[in-house]
Design a protein around this motif. Structure first.
Motif, mmCIF file in Angstrom:
data_model
loop_
_atom_site.group_PDB
_atom_site.id
_atom_site.type_symbol
_atom_site.label_atom_id
_atom_site.label_comp_id
_atom_site.label_asym_id
_atom_site.label_seq_id
_atom_site.Cartn_x
_atom_site.Cartn_y
_atom_site.Cartn_z
ATOM 1 N N GLN A 42 -7.165 -0.991 -2.656
ATOM 2 C CA GLN A 42 -7.023 -2.121 -3.599
ATOM 3 C C GLN A 42 -5.609 -2.702 -3.585
ATOM 4 O O GLN A 42 -5.292 -3.586 -4.385
ATOM 5 N N ALA A 43 -4.768 -2.190 -2.673
ATOM 6 C CA ALA A 43 -3.347 -2.529 -2.744
ATOM 7 C C ALA A 43 -3.063 -4.016 -2.580
ATOM 8 O O ALA A 43 -2.055 -4.512 -3.079
ATOM 9 N N HIS A 92 0.818 -1.223 0.000
ATOM 10 C CA HIS A 92 0.000 0.000 0.000
ATOM 11 C C HIS A 92 0.847 1.266 0.000
ATOM 12 O O HIS A 92 0.381 2.327 -0.370
ATOM 13 N N ARG A 93 2.122 1.149 0.402
ATOM 14 C CA ARG A 93 2.999 2.323 0.392
ATOM 15 C C ARG A 93 3.452 2.705 -1.021
ATOM 16 O O ARG A 93 4.067 3.745 -1.210
ATOM 17 N N PHE A 94 3.199 1.829 -1.991
ATOM 18 C CA PHE A 94 3.702 2.051 -3.351
ATOM 19 C C PHE A 94 2.619 2.527 -4.314
ATOM 20 O O PHE A 94 2.879 2.685 -5.501
ATOM 21 N N VAL A 95 1.387 2.703 -3.817
ATOM 22 C CA VAL A 95 0.305 3.174 -4.689
ATOM 23 C C VAL A 95 -0.240 4.497 -4.153
ATOM 24 O O VAL A 95 -0.041 4.833 -2.982
ATOM 25 N N ASP A 96 -0.914 5.230 -5.024
ATOM 26 C CA ASP A 96 -1.483 6.512 -4.612
ATOM 27 C C ASP A 96 -2.544 6.278 -3.539
ATOM 28 O O ASP A 96 -3.202 5.231 -3.511
ATOM 29 N N SER A 97 -2.755 7.280 -2.695
ATOM 30 C CA SER A 97 -3.643 7.094 -1.542
ATOM 31 C C SER A 97 -5.058 6.682 -1.967
ATOM 32 O O SER A 97 -5.708 5.905 -1.264
ATOM 33 N N THR A 155 -4.113 -7.417 -8.496
ATOM 34 C CA THR A 155 -4.383 -6.631 -9.689
ATOM 35 C C THR A 155 -3.267 -5.608 -9.891
ATOM 36 O O THR A 155 -2.641 -5.165 -8.924
ATOM 37 N N SER A 156 -3.009 -5.275 -11.171
ATOM 38 C CA SER A 156 -2.077 -4.188 -11.438
ATOM 39 C C SER A 156 -2.842 -2.875 -11.248
ATOM 40 O O SER A 156 -4.065 -2.844 -11.411
ATOM 41 N N LEU A 157 -2.140 -1.826 -10.866
ATOM 42 C CA LEU A 157 -2.780 -0.530 -10.589
ATOM 43 C C LEU A 157 -1.952 0.578 -11.228
ATOM 44 O O LEU A 157 -0.723 0.438 -11.348
#
Ligand code: SAH
Length: 263
Positions: free
Chosen positions: A91-92, A81-86, A96-98
């Motif tokens: 969905q982290a 979750h630290r690697f995706v936008d807030s 799935t790819s994000l």
């Protein structure tokens, strides 16, 4: 693993070795003491403690067939979750790819764990030096840093290289080196590599990657399936042995394109 030598990965192991190029513009080691504030888990509905959600993700990965306990432990340790936008934190931990910006994506946990399991060739000891092409947001580099002595990860988009530096700072991994450069050329200064892993798929595996792979080393990369299957990619494993390179073609995958040059 099945061998399909007819796969058009356009590999040419007979060519002369690629000369090493000038050093890349910038090498940053991710060990700064400053740390990023935790992502807003509560606001996203992920709850205060993300470790239970991560354990659930790891159980699913095991159910999908990932058996390497080292890989499962690393997937459990790294907080995706630290690697995706807030806005995407909720969905982290889905498989799935994000989107991570600049038209790129963070790879699916299932694909990250599958590729790293392949890279480790069934060993339980740490890999030596590993080269990753396509740092993106830095997630896979973080997982690799748990399982290899040294990780060199190259990104061609300055915005993502900088984002990965920020995302990775909290880990203080002195063995993780981020490079801004064209990964098509590999990174000759760190060679030879025990493992090379690509997070973007090209028409063929660049000769530089083969040249920079250590004897006994393994390369795992998505490669275009060729003119007969436009737009399709397959996962390719290449083992470098004293008898030559052995190529194994595995399942279909879907990665962003490998592009040359910087942006
Ligand atoms: N490893 C990332 C995946 C990022 S997507 C993860 O953990 O999820 C793949 C990345 O490869 C993109 O950021 C894209 O910009 C990068 N890429 C594509 N071609 C490249 C090249 N020639 N050199 C370096 N990076 C490249």
């Amino acid at each position: 693993m099945k061998e399909r030598p007819s796969f058009p990965a356009r590999l040419d192991f007979s060519g002369s070795p690629v000369k090493s190029r000038a050093p890349l513009a910038r090498v940053a080691t991710v060990a700064s003491p400053a740390s990023k504030p935790a992502a807003p888990l509560l606001a996203s509905g992920l709850g205060l403690d993300s470790s239970a959600v991560r354990l659930n993700m790891v159980k699913k990965l095991a159910a999908q067939g990932i058996t390497d306990s080292g890989v499962l432990d690393a997937m459990r340790a790294i907080e995706r979750h630290r690697f995706v936008d807030s806005a995407l934190v909720g969905q982290a931990y889905e498989d799935t790819s994000l989107p991570i910006g600049l038209g790129q994506t963070i790879s699916k946990p299932g694909v990250v764990s599958r590729m790293i399991e392949l890279l480790r060739q069934g060993t339980s000891v740490k890999l030596g030096r590993v080269l990753e092409i396509g740092t993106g947001c830095g997630y896979q580099a973080a997982v690799l840093s748990q399982l290899a002595e040294e990780v060199y990860s190259i990104e061609r988009l300055r915005g993502l290289h900088d984002k990965a530096s920020d995302n990775l700072r909290h880990l203080h991994q002195a063995n993780l080196h981020l490079l801004f450069g064209d990964g098509m050329l590999g990174y000759a200064l760190g060679a030879p590599y025990a493992g090379i892993i690509a997070a973007a798929g090209g028409e063929a595996v660049p000769q530089a990657w083969i040249d920079q792979l250590a004897m006994g080393g393994r390369l795992v990369a998505p490669v275009s399936a060729g003119a007969n299957s436009p737009g399709k990619q397959a996962l390719v494993v290449i083992d470098k042995t004293p008898q030559g390179c052995k190529q194994t073609v595995l399942e279909a995958v879907h990665f962003v394109p490998l592009k040359s040059g910087l942006a």
